[in-house]
Design an enzyme around this catalytic site. Structure first.
Site, PDB file in Angstrom:
ATOM      1  N   HIS A  93     -75.786  31.272  -6.608  1.00 14.09           N
ATOM      2  CA  HIS A  93     -74.520  31.595  -7.268  1.00 14.09           C
ATOM      3  C   HIS A  93     -74.681  31.844  -8.767  1.00 14.09           C
ATOM      4  O   HIS A  93     -74.202  32.848  -9.297  1.00 14.09           O
ATOM      5  CB  HIS A  93     -73.510  30.458  -7.089  1.00 14.09           C
ATOM      6  CG  HIS A  93     -73.359  30.026  -5.666  1.00 14.09           C
ATOM      7  ND1 HIS A  93     -73.357  30.918  -4.616  1.00 14.09           N
ATOM      8  CD2 HIS A  93     -73.203  28.805  -5.109  1.00 14.09           C
ATOM      9  CE1 HIS A  93     -73.204  30.246  -3.493  1.00 14.09           C
ATOM     10  NE2 HIS A  93     -73.113  28.964  -3.764  1.00 14.09           N
ATOM     11  N   HIS A 143     -71.340  33.750  -1.226  1.00 15.41           N
ATOM     12  CA  HIS A 143     -69.887  33.914  -1.193  1.00 15.41           C
ATOM     13  C   HIS A 143     -69.281  34.047  -2.593  1.00 15.41           C
ATOM     14  O   HIS A 143     -68.177  34.550  -2.740  1.00 15.41           O
ATOM     15  CB  HIS A 143     -69.221  32.797  -0.383  1.00 15.41           C
ATOM     16  CG  HIS A 143     -69.222  31.468  -1.069  1.00 15.41           C
ATOM     17  ND1 HIS A 143     -70.225  30.563  -0.903  1.00 15.41           N
ATOM     18  CD2 HIS A 143     -68.353  30.915  -1.934  1.00 15.41           C
ATOM     19  CE1 HIS A 143     -69.971  29.504  -1.639  1.00 15.41           C
ATOM     20  NE2 HIS A 143     -68.837  29.684  -2.279  1.00 15.41           N
ATOM     21  N   LYS A 198     -76.718  31.275   3.018  1.00 12.48           N
ATOM     22  CA  LYS A 198     -77.643  30.416   2.297  1.00 12.48           C
ATOM     23  C   LYS A 198     -77.779  29.100   3.080  1.00 12.48           C
ATOM     24  O   LYS A 198     -76.845  28.772   3.812  1.00 12.48           O
ATOM     25  CB  LYS A 198     -77.148  30.172   0.887  1.00 12.48           C
ATOM     26  CG  LYS A 198     -75.966  29.182   0.793  1.00 12.48           C
ATOM     27  CD  LYS A 198     -75.800  28.642  -0.590  1.00 12.48           C
ATOM     28  CE  LYS A 198     -75.076  27.326  -0.566  1.00 12.48           C
ATOM     29  NZ  LYS A 198     -74.793  26.680  -1.770  1.00 12.48           N
ATOM     30  N   LYS A 251     -72.693  17.899  -9.817  1.00 16.01           N
ATOM     31  CA  LYS A 251     -71.686  17.216  -9.008  1.00 16.01           C
ATOM     32  C   LYS A 251     -71.115  16.067  -9.809  1.00 16.01           C
ATOM     33  O   LYS A 251     -71.742  15.600 -10.758  1.00 16.01           O
ATOM     34  CB  LYS A 251     -72.334  16.687  -7.729  1.00 16.01           C
ATOM     35  CG  LYS A 251     -72.684  17.808  -6.772  1.00 16.01           C
ATOM     36  CD  LYS A 251     -72.893  17.296  -5.382  1.00 16.01           C
ATOM     37  CE  LYS A 251     -73.024  18.434  -4.397  1.00 16.01           C
ATOM     38  NZ  LYS A 251     -71.766  19.161  -4.176  1.00 16.01           N
ATOM     39  N   ARG A 258     -73.579  25.396  21.735  1.00 15.91           N
ATOM     40  CA  ARG A 258     -74.206  24.699  22.867  1.00 15.91           C
ATOM     41  C   ARG A 258     -73.172  24.007  23.749  1.00 15.91           C
ATOM     42  O   ARG A 258     -73.336  23.911  24.953  1.00 15.91           O
ATOM     43  CB  ARG A 258     -75.200  23.659  22.358  1.00 15.91           C
ATOM     44  CG  ARG A 258     -76.506  24.266  21.939  1.00 15.91           C
ATOM     45  CD  ARG A 258     -77.408  23.243  21.327  1.00 15.91           C
ATOM     46  NE  ARG A 258     -76.839  22.711  20.099  1.00 15.91           N
ATOM     47  CZ  ARG A 258     -77.561  22.160  19.137  1.00 15.91           C
ATOM     48  NH1 ARG A 258     -78.859  22.061  19.268  1.00 15.91           N
ATOM     49  NH2 ARG A 258     -76.991  21.693  18.047  1.00 15.91           N
ATOM     50  N   LYS A 277     -65.785  36.613  -4.560  1.00 12.23           N
ATOM     51  CA  LYS A 277     -64.612  36.115  -5.285  1.00 12.23           C
ATOM     52  C   LYS A 277     -64.027  37.211  -6.168  1.00 12.23           C
ATOM     53  O   LYS A 277     -64.760  37.985  -6.774  1.00 12.23           O
ATOM     54  CB  LYS A 277     -65.003  34.898  -6.141  1.00 12.23           C
ATOM     55  CG  LYS A 277     -65.258  33.655  -5.319  1.00 12.23           C
ATOM     56  CD  LYS A 277     -65.664  32.496  -6.201  1.00 12.23           C
ATOM     57  CE  LYS A 277     -66.077  31.303  -5.374  1.00 12.23           C
ATOM     58  NZ  LYS A 277     -64.954  30.596  -4.774  1.00 12.23           N
TER      59      LYS A 277
HETATM   60  N1  LIG Z   1     -70.420  24.839   6.455  1.00  8.74           N
HETATM   61  C1  LIG Z   1     -70.410  25.549   5.344  1.00  8.74           C
HETATM   62  O1  LIG Z   1     -69.433  25.568   4.576  1.00  8.74           O
HETATM   63  C2  LIG Z   1     -71.621  26.371   4.972  1.00  8.74           C
HETATM   64  C3  LIG Z   1     -71.648  27.003   3.733  1.00  8.74           C
HETATM   65  C4  LIG Z   1     -72.739  27.793   3.399  1.00  8.74           C
HETATM   66  C5  LIG Z   1     -73.783  27.933   4.291  1.00  8.74           C
HETATM   67  N2  LIG Z   1     -73.740  27.308   5.496  1.00  8.74           N
HETATM   68  C6  LIG Z   1     -74.870  27.509   6.426  1.00  8.74           C
HETATM   69  O2  LIG Z   1     -74.358  28.011   7.665  1.00  8.74           O
HETATM   70  C7  LIG Z   1     -75.115  27.496   8.752  1.00  8.74           C
HETATM   71  C8  LIG Z   1     -74.178  26.753   9.717  1.00  8.74           C
HETATM   72  O3  LIG Z   1     -73.589  25.665   9.011  1.00  8.74           O
HETATM   73  P1  LIG Z   1     -72.443  24.752   9.646  1.00  8.74           P
HETATM   74  O4  LIG Z   1     -72.005  23.855   8.559  1.00  8.74           O
HETATM   75  O5  LIG Z   1     -71.438  25.563  10.348  1.00  8.74           O
HETATM   76  O6  LIG Z   1     -73.289  23.881  10.722  1.00  8.74           O
HETATM   77  P2  LIG Z   1     -72.716  22.982  11.910  1.00  8.74           P
HETATM   78  O7  LIG Z   1     -71.321  22.555  11.669  1.00  8.74           O
HETATM   79  O8  LIG Z   1     -73.759  21.946  12.149  1.00  8.74           O
HETATM   80  O9  LIG Z   1     -72.699  23.988  13.143  1.00  8.74           O
HETATM   81  C9  LIG Z   1     -73.867  24.482  13.724  1.00  8.74           C
HETATM   82  C10 LIG Z   1     -73.502  25.400  14.870  1.00  8.74           C
HETATM   83  O10 LIG Z   1     -74.687  25.940  15.402  1.00  8.74           O
HETATM   84  C11 LIG Z   1     -74.720  25.681  16.808  1.00  8.74           C
HETATM   85  N3  LIG Z   1     -76.122  25.464  17.189  1.00  8.74           N
HETATM   86  C12 LIG Z   1     -77.044  24.739  16.500  1.00  8.74           C
HETATM   87  N4  LIG Z   1     -78.219  24.777  17.151  1.00  8.74           N
HETATM   88  C13 LIG Z   1     -78.027  25.529  18.272  1.00  8.74           C
HETATM   89  C14 LIG Z   1     -78.859  25.945  19.345  1.00  8.74           C
HETATM   90  N5  LIG Z   1     -80.139  25.575  19.419  1.00  8.74           N
HETATM   91  N6  LIG Z   1     -78.337  26.731  20.288  1.00  8.74           N
HETATM   92  C15 LIG Z   1     -77.035  27.127  20.235  1.00  8.74           C
HETATM   93  N7  LIG Z   1     -76.206  26.775  19.236  1.00  8.74           N
HETATM   94  C16 LIG Z   1     -76.694  25.989  18.274  1.00  8.74           C
HETATM   95  C17 LIG Z   1     -73.874  24.450  17.009  1.00  8.74           C
HETATM   96  O11 LIG Z   1     -73.382  24.401  18.317  1.00  8.74           O
HETATM   97  P3  LIG Z   1     -72.975  23.004  19.009  1.00  8.74           P
HETATM   98  O12 LIG Z   1     -72.042  22.316  18.035  1.00  8.74           O
HETATM   99  O13 LIG Z   1     -72.296  23.384  20.246  1.00  8.74           O
HETATM  100  O14 LIG Z   1     -74.240  22.228  19.157  1.00  8.74           O
HETATM  101  C18 LIG Z   1     -72.756  24.705  15.999  1.00  8.74           C
HETATM  102  O15 LIG Z   1     -71.810  25.617  16.519  1.00  8.74           O
HETATM  103  C19 LIG Z   1     -76.189  26.609   8.132  1.00  8.74           C
HETATM  104  O16 LIG Z   1     -77.350  27.378   7.948  1.00  8.74           O
HETATM  105  C20 LIG Z   1     -75.595  26.222   6.788  1.00  8.74           C
HETATM  106  O17 LIG Z   1     -76.591  25.914   5.843  1.00  8.74           O
HETATM  107  C21 LIG Z   1     -72.675  26.523   5.853  1.00  8.74           C
END
Ligand SMILES: NC(=O)c1ccc[n+]([C@@H]2O[C@H](COP(=O)([O-])OP(=O)(O)OC[C@H]3O[C@@H](n4cnc5c(N)ncnc54)[C@H](OP(=O)(O)O)[C@@H]3O)[C@@H](O)[C@H]2O)c1
Length: 501
Positions: free
Chosen positions: A250, A188, A158, A351, A54, A192
């Site tokens: 996992h 993921h 997930k 944890k 966004r 591994k």
């Molecule tokens: N982070 C991890 O290690 C991890 C691990 C496993 C699974 N996941 C899963 O992966 C997904 C993303 O996680 P994350 O940690 O990367 O989340 P995050 O850091 O909150 O990032 C979310 C991303 O989605 C974009 N976004 C959200 N709503 C939007 C909308 N309405 N229109 C356009 N863009 C939008 C945000 O853009 P802006 O910032 O520009 O708003 C940002 O780039 C989630 O489902 C999470 O459960 C994450």
């Protein structure tokens, strides 16, 4: 002789579109993985990455953000001239997932690249946005039919739901637009190195498989322990808990690999069918009585860990003081089929445990109580095979041996194999392997819809049983320990206990 088992590493030209390109997952995992694939010469000739988010950003600002992240999280060091070439393939478009404009912009970008690229849509966004994202892609004509070339694929992370019905709903939303063969659900752990090695270990060695059954194995323990607390993920975690966060995906996948029957080929769906059979053979744990007998849940309490005071779970920022979310779960599970009849699978995850470790421990049966094992007060250690998944990938086999000397003294000894010592360097990150497989079109290491739903079905029974218990508080275990004493009662057998790894 080194034997290559072909999974052609030739990926077709690909455009990776990352919804959530500016988010945490993209910065910490996806971009560093793509960069490492690039350094290792594994990316196709024509590849491009299009990040979506966004925030308003120029391509240059986006690249700088990713450069900083790659500097922190990449497996291999950043080589400036390599990065400069790599980043030329990275682009950014800002827009709202819910608005048509974003998809028109993706279509324009995609056309500029030429029509021959496979389009890979990575949904690194909250699951609530999957529906508008899939619909938007479809309406803009960006999704090709399942057998068309170039192809379209979608990648989802997930959590896929928080119970069976929500998982089904998410799967249905994606299936409205993509055929199952185009959907890559990431767990993921399956990427591994040691996890992939499980199949090789079991089916490329002749000595283990004949013993891999209830005749010779006493029980199996699967542990996934973290040292950290909830950290910055507190509000997500409090809505999920250890069962949903770790077991549903996992740990059950590790269980599938260790318990599955030999697949008749290495084709993705044949291997996935074999994994699914394990999930379908899991004995359901149902009702209040079932969860009381076969599960233990708890929360970490305050303690001093490595000289530092750490708060209990309910004192962590953003966690309600009356939370009943489990940060630890232990389960005694049974795979009710011919091979595993009567063999308990002890699963535990938590944890703030004693140390960070993920491992599978296969405990063989003891030798008869004669000869060297005749002394009932000092039974011999039975053979134990430990497959370590993290942090130090490898395996060890415990055997009993005679200590040198004139007396006959038998002692346990470990034969140890460590990946990094044997092959040097650091193994590729799970996301490297998984992203490459998506580009190649090999779905073996991804979760099929039926497996996700079978896993949720088993886990949802446990969640329902817990709900019926209407517990007002959970037992605590001291932070930095192996969990609550209540978990010991699951392992009530006289010569079984949880491993202190
Ligand atoms: N982070 C991890 O290690 C991890 C691990 C496993 C699974 N996941 C899963 O992966 C997904 C993303 O996680 P994350 O940690 O990367 O989340 P995050 O850091 O909150 O990032 C979310 C991303 O989605 C974009 N976004 C959200 N709503 C939007 C909308 N309405 N229109 C356009 N863009 C939008 C945000 O853009 P802006 O910032 O520009 O708003 C940002 O780039 C989630 O489902 C999470 O459960 C994450």
């Amino acid at each position: 002789m080194i034997q290559d088992v072909e999974n052609s590493l030739n990926a077709a030209p690909s455009l990776l579109v990352i919804f959530g390109g500016s988010g945490d997952l993209a910065r910490r995992k996806l971009i560093p993985a793509m960069y490492n694939l690039y350094l290792d010469g594994l990316l196709p000739e024509g590849f491009a990455i299009l990040g979506l988010g966004r925030k308003q950003m120029t391509h240059e600002l986006f690249r700088a953000l990713l450069r900083e992240a790659a500097g922190k999280f990449s497996r291999q060091m950043i080589v400036e001239d390599k990065w400069t070439t790599f980043e030329k393939s990275i682009h950014y478009i800002s827009g709202e997932i819910e608005k048509r404009q974003l998809y028109d912009d993706i279509a324009v970008f995609s056309k500029k690249l030429g029509g021959e690229c496979n389009r890979l849509f990575y949904l690194a966004i909250p699951p609530t946005s999957y529906s508008p994202a899939c619909r938007g892609l479809c309406q803009a004509g960006l999704v090709s039919a399942k057998d068309d070339s170039p192809t379209s694929r979608v990648i989802v992370e997930k959590p896929i739901g928080h119970d069976l019905s929500s998982a089904k709903a998410i799967n249905a939303v994606i299936a409205d637009v993509f055929h199952e063969s185009q959907i890559y659900r990431i767990d993921h752990y399956l990427g591994k190195e040691t996890v992939q090695n499980l199949l090789v270990f079991r089916f490329a060695n002749s000595i283990f498989e004949p013993l891999w059954n209830h005749h010779h194995i006493d029980h199996i323990q699967i542990t996934a322990a973290e040292e950290d607390g909830v950290g910055t993920r507190a509000s997500y975690y409090d809505g999920a808990g250890a069962l949903r966060d770790m077991v549903q995906n996992h740990i059950l996948q590790l269980l599938c690999l260790v318990a599955m029957e030999p697949p008749w080929s290495l084709d993705a769906d044949v291997v996935r069918d074999a994994r699914l059979e394990v999930l379908r053979s899991l004995r359901p744990i149902v009702g209040e009585e079932g969860v009381k007998q076969y599960t233990v849940r708890a929360q970490y309490g305050p303690a001093t860990v490595h000289g530092e005071e750490v708060p209990g779970y309910r004192r962590e920022a953003s966690i309600p003081a009356d939370s009943t979310t489990e940060t630890f779960v232990a389960i005694k599970a049974f795979v009710d089929n011919w091979r595993w009849a009567g063999v308990p699978f002890y699963l535990r995850t938590g944890k703030r445990m004693k140390k960070r470790t993920t491992e599978i421990a296969v405990q063989f049966k003891a030798v008869p109580e004669v000869l060297f094992n005749a002394n009932k007060d000092r039974p011999l250690d039975a053979n134990l095979l430990v497959l370590r998944i993290q942090p130090e990938e490898g395996f060890s086999l415990r055997m009993v041996s005679k200590r040198p000397g004139s007396k006959v003294r038998v002692v346990p000894v470990d034969m140890d194999f460590q990946y990094n010592q044997a092959y040097g360097g650091v193994s590729p990150e799970a996301y490297e392997r998984l992203l490459l497989d998506i580009m190649i079109g090999d779905a073996t290491l991804f979760m099929r819809r039926d497996a996700v739903e079978a896993a949720w079905s088993w886990v949802t029974d446990i969640l329902t049983g817990w709900q019926k218990q209407a517990t007002k508080w959970l037992p605590e275990y001291p932070a930095g320990s192996w969990g609550p004493i209540e978990a010991d009662r699951l392992v009530e057998h006289y010569d079984r206990k949880w491993r202190d790894t």
